[in-house]
Design a protein around this motif. Structure first.
Motif, PDB file in Angstrom:
ATOM      1  N   PRO A  80      27.855 -24.744  14.974  1.00 58.07           N
ATOM      2  CA  PRO A  80      29.204 -25.115  15.646  1.00 58.07           C
ATOM      3  C   PRO A  80      30.333 -24.741  14.715  1.00 58.07           C
ATOM      4  O   PRO A  80      31.366 -24.325  15.433  1.00 58.07           O
ATOM      5  CB  PRO A  80      29.167 -26.562  15.476  1.00 58.07           C
ATOM      6  N   ALA A 132      30.998 -21.128  16.179  1.00 62.23           N
ATOM      7  CA  ALA A 132      31.019 -21.004  17.615  1.00 62.23           C
ATOM      8  C   ALA A 132      32.382 -20.665  18.123  1.00 62.23           C
ATOM      9  O   ALA A 132      33.334 -21.359  17.682  1.00 62.23           O
ATOM     10  CB  ALA A 132      30.293 -22.129  18.396  1.00 62.23           C
ATOM     11  N   GLN A 133      32.611 -20.029  19.077  1.00 64.05           N
ATOM     12  CA  GLN A 133      33.881 -19.697  19.638  1.00 64.05           C
ATOM     13  C   GLN A 133      34.516 -21.149  20.175  1.00 64.05           C
ATOM     14  O   GLN A 133      35.612 -21.288  19.983  1.00 64.05           O
ATOM     15  CB  GLN A 133      33.912 -18.863  20.829  1.00 64.05           C
ATOM     16  N   SER A 169      32.836 -25.191  20.082  1.00 66.97           N
ATOM     17  CA  SER A 169      31.982 -26.011  19.385  1.00 66.97           C
ATOM     18  C   SER A 169      31.392 -27.135  20.143  1.00 66.97           C
ATOM     19  O   SER A 169      30.281 -27.674  19.792  1.00 66.97           O
ATOM     20  CB  SER A 169      32.297 -26.375  18.195  1.00 66.97           C
ATOM     21  N   THR A 196      27.629 -20.935  22.084  1.00 63.26           N
ATOM     22  CA  THR A 196      28.879 -21.384  22.083  1.00 63.26           C
ATOM     23  C   THR A 196      29.063 -22.108  23.443  1.00 63.26           C
ATOM     24  O   THR A 196      28.584 -21.425  24.704  1.00 63.26           O
ATOM     25  CB  THR A 196      29.842 -20.409  21.628  1.00 63.26           C
TER      26      THR A 196
END
Length: 202
Positions: free
Chosen positions: A163, A166-167, A169, A138
């Protein structure tokens, strides 16, 4: 992804080092993928996070409390040792020299970052070639995409965090756009891939 598919990605691959890059959200991502690796993990893990100088020593302390791996800040001319998680020092670029030792520098930031993931990944790709595993997690900028592409061109195994989970992306999306990675995985599968890599010693 099942173990058989992950194992296939590792099949007949000699590994000498693992390099991980992350930015926003990276601490939590690392906490998810690294626990469970033993102190006898057979490779050094070189990690670049975009952090403020004041937080760097805290990272070493925090991860030392959570991992069986030794956790250290990389030092100039130090040699990467198996079973150790190395963090790039805050405000220094971390390179790998041809003789496989660390080199720290104060060259200008890359993508507004120092340390820059690209620098560590690109120099590690030059040194380790197909024996390198690169993992990009991330993050909120494009740092790391070019570095991961360099690992792929050198024959190394390239892995990007999915993604969708992910926190932030931006970083994984840019890596995928720039050069298709070998694997796009959620964190649970990246953790499993690292565990399976221990069974793949040549």
């Amino acid at each position: 992804m099942d173990d058989a598919t992950l194992a296939l990605a590792l099949a007949k691959r000699r590994i000498s080092a693992i390099v991980i890059g992350a930015s926003a959200g990276g601490v939590n991502a690392l906490i998810e993928i690294l626990p469970g690796l033993p102190r006898a993990f057979p490779y050094p893990v070189l990690t670049v996070l975009h952090v403020m100088r004041a937080r760097q020593n805290q990272l070493v302390e925090v991860f030392s409390q959570r991992l069986a791996l030794r956790v250290e800040e990389a030092v100039d001319k130090g040699e990467p040792v198996a079973g150790t998680l190395y963090f790039a020092p805050a405000d220094y670029h971390l390179s790998i020299e041809a003789d496989r030792v660390f080199s720290l520098s104060l060259e200008p930031p890359v993508h507004f970052a120092r340390p820059a993931i690209d620098i560590t990944m690109e120099t590690a790709a030059d040194v380790y070639g197909p024996e390198l595993v690169g993992i990009l997690l991330t993050g909120a900028n494009h740092d790391g995409a070019a570095g991961l592409a360099a690992i792929g061109r050198a024959g190394g195994l390239t892995v990007v965090q999915d993604p969708a989970e992910a926190q932030v992306s931006v970083m994984p999306n840019e890596a995928i756009r720039l050069r298709a990675p070998d694997l796009v995985l959620p964190l649970r599968d990246i953790r499993r891939l690292l565990q399976l890599s221990m069974e793949n010693l040549q």
